[in-house]
Design an enzyme around this catalytic site. Structure first.
Site, PDB file in Angstrom:
ATOM      1  N   LYS A  96       0.809  -1.227   0.000  1.00 34.45           N
ATOM      2  CA  LYS A  96       0.000   0.000   0.000  1.00 34.45           C
ATOM      3  C   LYS A  96       0.841   1.276   0.000  1.00 34.45           C
ATOM      4  O   LYS A  96       0.425   2.296  -0.538  1.00 34.45           O
ATOM      5  CB  LYS A  96      -0.963   0.012   1.189  1.00 34.45           C
ATOM      6  CG  LYS A  96      -2.162  -0.907   0.999  1.00 34.45           C
ATOM      7  CD  LYS A  96      -3.213  -0.661   2.061  1.00 34.45           C
ATOM      8  CE  LYS A  96      -4.494  -1.424   1.772  1.00 34.45           C
ATOM      9  NZ  LYS A  96      -4.365  -2.883   2.027  1.00 34.45           N
ATOM     10  N   GLU A 118     -10.866   7.447   3.813  1.00 30.06           N
ATOM     11  CA  GLU A 118     -11.498   6.611   4.816  1.00 30.06           C
ATOM     12  C   GLU A 118     -10.607   5.394   5.032  1.00 30.06           C
ATOM     13  O   GLU A 118      -9.744   5.092   4.198  1.00 30.06           O
ATOM     14  CB  GLU A 118     -12.875   6.138   4.348  1.00 30.06           C
ATOM     15  CG  GLU A 118     -12.863   4.973   3.363  1.00 30.06           C
ATOM     16  CD  GLU A 118     -12.418   5.357   1.959  1.00 30.06           C
ATOM     17  OE1 GLU A 118     -12.425   6.565   1.642  1.00 30.06           O
ATOM     18  OE2 GLU A 118     -12.039   4.452   1.185  1.00 30.06           O
ATOM     19  N   SER A 386       1.914  -9.638  -0.794  1.00 30.55           N
ATOM     20  CA  SER A 386       1.562  -8.215  -0.694  1.00 30.55           C
ATOM     21  C   SER A 386       1.846  -7.585   0.663  1.00 30.55           C
ATOM     22  O   SER A 386       2.044  -6.371   0.744  1.00 30.55           O
ATOM     23  CB  SER A 386       0.091  -8.010  -1.077  1.00 30.55           C
ATOM     24  OG  SER A 386      -0.757  -8.825  -0.290  1.00 30.55           O
TER      25      SER A 386
HETATM   26  C1  LIG Z   1      -5.174  -3.922   1.538  1.00 33.28           C
HETATM   27  C2  LIG Z   1      -4.405  -5.153   1.266  1.00 33.28           C
HETATM   28  C3  LIG Z   1      -4.752  -6.035   0.203  1.00 33.28           C
HETATM   29  C4  LIG Z   1      -5.967  -5.854  -0.647  1.00 33.28           C
HETATM   30  O1  LIG Z   1      -5.972  -4.736  -1.479  1.00 33.28           O
HETATM   31  P1  LIG Z   1      -5.723  -4.816  -3.055  1.00 33.28           P
HETATM   32  O2  LIG Z   1      -6.109  -3.458  -3.519  1.00 33.28           O
HETATM   33  O3  LIG Z   1      -6.622  -5.889  -3.603  1.00 33.28           O
HETATM   34  O4  LIG Z   1      -4.307  -5.139  -3.274  1.00 33.28           O
HETATM   35  C5  LIG Z   1      -3.936  -7.129  -0.040  1.00 33.28           C
HETATM   36  N1  LIG Z   1      -2.854  -7.379   0.726  1.00 33.28           N
HETATM   37  C6  LIG Z   1      -2.509  -6.583   1.759  1.00 33.28           C
HETATM   38  C7  LIG Z   1      -1.310  -6.935   2.563  1.00 33.28           C
HETATM   39  C8  LIG Z   1      -3.275  -5.449   2.060  1.00 33.28           C
HETATM   40  O5  LIG Z   1      -2.913  -4.667   3.096  1.00 33.28           O
END
Ligand SMILES: *Cc1c(COP(=O)(O)O)cnc(C)c1O
Length: 402
Positions: A96, A118, A386
């Site tokens: 993010k 938000e 992610s």
């Molecule tokens: C917020 C988040 C997601 C989901 O958001 P996407 O917009 O689908 O990427 C996935 N993995 C993590 C670690 C997150 O914090």
């Protein structure tokens, strides 16, 4: 697959990815969105913007993030090789920060006085408050009172980072009310404020802009893989909530017709249980939500359906418009995994590789673990990890009785 459209220029001038996307907003807001689109095009071409962003990627976020070959996991599964793009190693522990930094920097270059957003579980709020502290622009985060009580560590972090936290007490006092509240504040002065959306969703230009800021992930990963192996992976896998980390890693691989791209949605307690999953692309249908056309999970009366996932970052009843189009084109394959499979992948990766993944990311790992055993050992699956799972550790320990 060879006659694929050229993906790079997507979306069109009106913000459409095929039939999806657009700007389904009132006229005065359309003007504000068009101003952002124009400023985005102009500012991101500037050398000083690009230099500052590149410097922050390197020295602040810690880019490029490495690709780790999960040998022990691959050996244990006895099939294809699994590799992890380590977005969990970024500053603040997830992908993010990539788009929050881009948005905060853009807001400063545009001369905006305040960034507004938000947050639900608080992940977007913390990443944005971080980026705004760094860039030096005031930040205001709206959060439902119910979520504030549930997400204590993130709330504390946002306070420490110096953002203004606005508790929202109306209605159910969760994400939906926080969106309404943040939006109302934005509408009082769209000229001076910047609304920072947290995924590849919402009206144009946000799906394009957030994708572009995330696309560094796939550009790095593709080059890293070529450098190391002299070839591309057979598959690239990412979890899909709104879809930003998935677009981030997919974009560079879209023209590589031989690379199978897989987006993994949360089927929660089962796609046959209404309200107990968030598999929007797997079982939803085209509709409208939050200023865009995309696949949506709806109740019979057309309102957005209740959704659930063990990973709070994935429980969204819509999905990015580009994903919606990529599904119809057949370029990305959308699959789903359950809460159970996610927990199993979370524990396995922790114990076999010493990497505690975010529950969101564990969905992508779970799909790779399901697929790998059926493939030869010279095939490669690249998973976008992610985020890290520190935020989920207490919850998982409680659920599993550890
Ligand atoms: C917020 C988040 C997601 C989901 O958001 P996407 O917009 O689908 O990427 C996935 N993995 C993590 C670690 C997150 O914090």
């Amino acid at each position: 697959m060879s006659s694929l459209p050229d993906f790079a220029p997507m979306p069109d001038a009106d913000g459409y990815f095929g039939p999806y996307g657009g700007q389904l907003v009132p006229p005065h807001l359309k003007q504000a969105m068009d101003d952002i689109t124009a400023a985005y095009g102009r500012i991101t071409q500037r050398q000083d913007f690009q230099d500052e962003l590149a410097q922050l990627h390197a020295d602040y976020v810690g880019r490029p993030s490495p690709i780790f070959h999960a040998r022990r996991l691959s050996d244990q599964l006895g099939g294809a090789q699994i590799h992890l793009k380590r977005e969990d190693l970024n500053h603040t522990g997830a992908h993010k920060i990539n788009h929050c930094l881009g948005e905060a920097l853009l807001a400063r270059f545009m001369g905006k006085k305040k960034v507004i957003a938000e947050t639900g579980a608080g992940q977007h709020g913390v990443a944005l408050a971080t980026a705004c502290a760094l860039v030096g622009i005031p930040c205001e985060i709206h959060m439902g009172q119910v979520d504030i009580e549930k997400e204590h560590p993130n709330v504390t972090k946002m306070r420490i980072l110096g953002c203004t936290l606005v508790p929202v007490t109306r209605g159910a006092a969760t994400l939906k009310e926080a969106v309404d509240s943040a939006f109302e504040e934005y509408l009082t002065n769209p000229g001076d404020y910047f609304y920072a959306i947290g995924s590849v969703v919402g009206p144009h230009p946000f799906p394009m802009m957030v994708r572009d800021f995330q696309s560094i992930v796939g550009r790095e990963a593709r080059q890293q893989f070529l450098d190391r192996h002299g070839r591309l992976p057979e598959m690239v896998v990412a979890c899909v909530g709104g879809g930003s980390n998935a677009m981030g890693i997919f974009t560079a691989f879209l023209p590589d017709a031989d690379v199978r791209l897989v987006g993994v949605e949360p089927s929660g307690e089962g796609v046959d249980k209404p309200g107990r999953h968030a598999a929007t692309l797997s079982v939803g249908k085209p509709g409208e939500i939050h200023g865009m056309k995309c696949y949506v999970l709806e109740n019979p009366d057309g309102t957005p359906a209740a959704v659930h996932s063990i990973a709070s970052g994935l429980d969204y009843p819509g999905v990015g418009p580009q994903h919606s189009y990529l599904k119809d084109l057949g370029r990305v394959d959308y699959q789903s995994v359950t809460d159970r499979e996610c927990l199993d992948a979370f524990m396995t990766l922790s114990r076999v590789e010493g990497i505690i993944p975010a529950l969101e990311s564990a969905h992508a790992v779970a799909w790779a673990m399901r697929e790998a055993p059926g493939l030869p050992a010279d095939r490669h699956i690249l998973v976008n990890l992610s985020g890290r799972g520190d935020k989920d550790a207490d919850y998982v320990a409680q659920v599993l009785g550890l």
